[in-house]
Design an enzyme around this catalytic site. Sequence first.
Site, PDB file in Angstrom:
ATOM      1  N   ILE A  18       0.805  -1.224   0.000  1.00  0.00           N
ATOM      2  CA  ILE A  18       0.000   0.000   0.000  1.00  0.00           C
ATOM      3  C   ILE A  18       0.837   1.272   0.000  1.00  0.00           C
ATOM      4  O   ILE A  18       0.310   2.361  -0.251  1.00  0.00           O
ATOM      5  CB  ILE A  18      -0.968   0.030   1.208  1.00  0.00           C
ATOM      6  CG1 ILE A  18      -0.206  -0.140   2.522  1.00  0.00           C
ATOM      7  CG2 ILE A  18      -2.038  -1.045   1.062  1.00  0.00           C
ATOM      8  CD1 ILE A  18      -1.094  -0.070   3.763  1.00  0.00           C
ATOM      9  N   ALA A  19       2.139   1.167   0.256  1.00  0.00           N
ATOM     10  CA  ALA A  19       2.995   2.353   0.225  1.00  0.00           C
ATOM     11  C   ALA A  19       4.442   1.912   0.147  1.00  0.00           C
ATOM     12  O   ALA A  19       4.801   0.809   0.559  1.00  0.00           O
ATOM     13  CB  ALA A  19       2.775   3.220   1.465  1.00  0.00           C
ATOM     14  N   GLY A  21       8.592   3.671   0.535  1.00  0.00           N
ATOM     15  CA  GLY A  21       9.367   4.833   0.941  1.00  0.00           C
ATOM     16  C   GLY A  21      10.845   4.528   0.933  1.00  0.00           C
ATOM     17  O   GLY A  21      11.276   3.466   0.467  1.00  0.00           O
ATOM     18  N   GLY A  22      11.615   5.471   1.470  1.00  0.00           N
ATOM     19  CA  GLY A  22      13.057   5.332   1.429  1.00  0.00           C
ATOM     20  C   GLY A  22      13.596   4.218   2.302  1.00  0.00           C
ATOM     21  O   GLY A  22      14.704   3.724   2.074  1.00  0.00           O
ATOM     22  N   MET A  23      12.834   3.804   3.306  1.00  0.00           N
ATOM     23  CA  MET A  23      13.302   2.754   4.202  1.00  0.00           C
ATOM     24  C   MET A  23      12.702   1.394   3.884  1.00  0.00           C
ATOM     25  O   MET A  23      13.241   0.367   4.302  1.00  0.00           O
ATOM     26  CB  MET A  23      12.997   3.118   5.651  1.00  0.00           C
ATOM     27  CG  MET A  23      13.813   4.273   6.187  1.00  0.00           C
ATOM     28  SD  MET A  23      13.429   4.623   7.911  1.00  0.00           S
ATOM     29  CE  MET A  23      14.023   3.129   8.704  1.00  0.00           C
ATOM     30  N   GLY A  24      11.589   1.372   3.174  1.00  0.00           N
ATOM     31  CA  GLY A  24      10.968   0.089   2.882  1.00  0.00           C
ATOM     32  C   GLY A  24       9.553   0.256   2.381  1.00  0.00           C
ATOM     33  O   GLY A  24       9.147   1.341   1.960  1.00  0.00           O
ATOM     34  N   VAL A  26       5.233  -0.635   2.917  1.00  0.00           N
ATOM     35  CA  VAL A  26       4.165  -0.890   3.877  1.00  0.00           C
ATOM     36  C   VAL A  26       3.118  -1.755   3.181  1.00  0.00           C
ATOM     37  O   VAL A  26       2.681  -1.445   2.071  1.00  0.00           O
ATOM     38  CB  VAL A  26       3.530   0.423   4.387  1.00  0.00           C
ATOM     39  CG1 VAL A  26       2.414   0.114   5.386  1.00  0.00           C
ATOM     40  CG2 VAL A  26       4.589   1.313   5.043  1.00  0.00           C
ATOM     41  N   LYS A  41       5.257  -3.005   8.025  1.00  0.00           N
ATOM     42  CA  LYS A  41       6.296  -2.188   7.405  1.00  0.00           C
ATOM     43  C   LYS A  41       7.579  -3.000   7.352  1.00  0.00           C
ATOM     44  O   LYS A  41       8.082  -3.455   8.391  1.00  0.00           O
ATOM     45  CB  LYS A  41       6.520  -0.903   8.201  1.00  0.00           C
ATOM     46  CG  LYS A  41       7.564   0.021   7.581  1.00  0.00           C
ATOM     47  CD  LYS A  41       7.645   1.318   8.361  1.00  0.00           C
ATOM     48  CE  LYS A  41       8.677   2.254   7.757  1.00  0.00           C
ATOM     49  NZ  LYS A  41       8.750   3.536   8.501  1.00  0.00           N
ATOM     50  N   ASP A 135       9.721  14.358  10.847  1.00  0.00           N
ATOM     51  CA  ASP A 135       9.334  14.187   9.440  1.00  0.00           C
ATOM     52  C   ASP A 135       7.819  14.305   9.291  1.00  0.00           C
ATOM     53  O   ASP A 135       7.174  13.469   8.653  1.00  0.00           O
ATOM     54  CB  ASP A 135       9.829  12.845   8.916  1.00  0.00           C
ATOM     55  CG  ASP A 135       9.799  12.776   7.378  1.00  0.00           C
ATOM     56  OD1 ASP A 135       9.845  13.849   6.729  1.00  0.00           O
ATOM     57  OD2 ASP A 135       9.716  11.659   6.828  1.00  0.00           O
TER      58      ASP A 135
END
Length: 337
Positions: A18-19, A21-24, A26, A41, A135
């Site tokens: 579903i999402a 990002g820079g770290m992984g 979700v 996550k 953030d």
Amino acid sequence: MLSPGVQLGNRYRLDERIASGGMGDVWRGTDQVLGRTVAVKSLLPALLDDPGFAERFRGEARTMATINHPGVVDVYDFGSDQQIAFLVMEYVEGDALSATLSRVGRLTPARTMALLAQAAEALHAAHEKGIVHRDVKPGNLLVRPNGTLVLTDFGIARSDMVGQLTAAGSVLGTASYISPEQATGAVATPASDVYALGVVAYQCLAGRRPFEGDNPLEIAMKHVREAPRPLPGDIPPAVKAIVERALAKDPAHRWPSAAALAAVARQAKAALSQQARTGQAHPISAAPASPGAPVARAQVPTAPHQQPARPPAAAHQPRPPATGQARPPVVARQPQP
């Protein structure tokens, strides 16, 4: 490579990404023991070789687990499997605020103030635990269909428990929402989160962020050196004052806490709602919450609601003849702040 159907920790089945990002990534997943939907996550495998990233990810689990507030996403579990570290959280049914803004452009002042108040209250709960989010942005604010808001993604939070996980002078955060002090490498404080939330509110009201640029560094430096572009003229002055104070370059000139910001945002929302019901504007004001703090005070002009009593006529003064027409009303002006 993770894919739908993969099971982590012999318990959590991944159903849909579903999402990212820079770290992984979700995922929407299923807790097969309790039979409930969860958000999972996962940390990118390549980052596990970096002790700093791995420790920050574990720190996120510890950090979020200490906060007990309806506006902060709940953490259920943390583990590792197949060289994949993962965090299991409450699954929030709804959209990120970023998706809503992409779809509708701008929000009304009343809606903005309602969301601002909820987000500020969630941040205050984190700040009370010694946690600075660092953030805050629309992508990390999830809005349920009933309008309630949940703050998530503490992946780069600074906490008294986790400690400073980055090298001195390094910059963490998203350039479009970063505070001036973070942009220059100073330590982030609760006031930094207040600034970022002010940027979010500005974007909700204006349909754009206060600063744009060709690259993140250029945008970050604008936060340090430039004044935001004026908000649209249709924004009530009091709402402008609330957001402008949150965006003060000097942290000492911002709202003294996220709780103070939440309080004035709720007051503004109540006044705007009352205005919508009655058709009359009501004053919104925000006094300084601590001695020496700058005042951000503005009033929405109020419509006349009654005529002041006229002094009695002198005995020798004749009464004016009746004309069948009412006298023009005497307008009672609101005292200016």
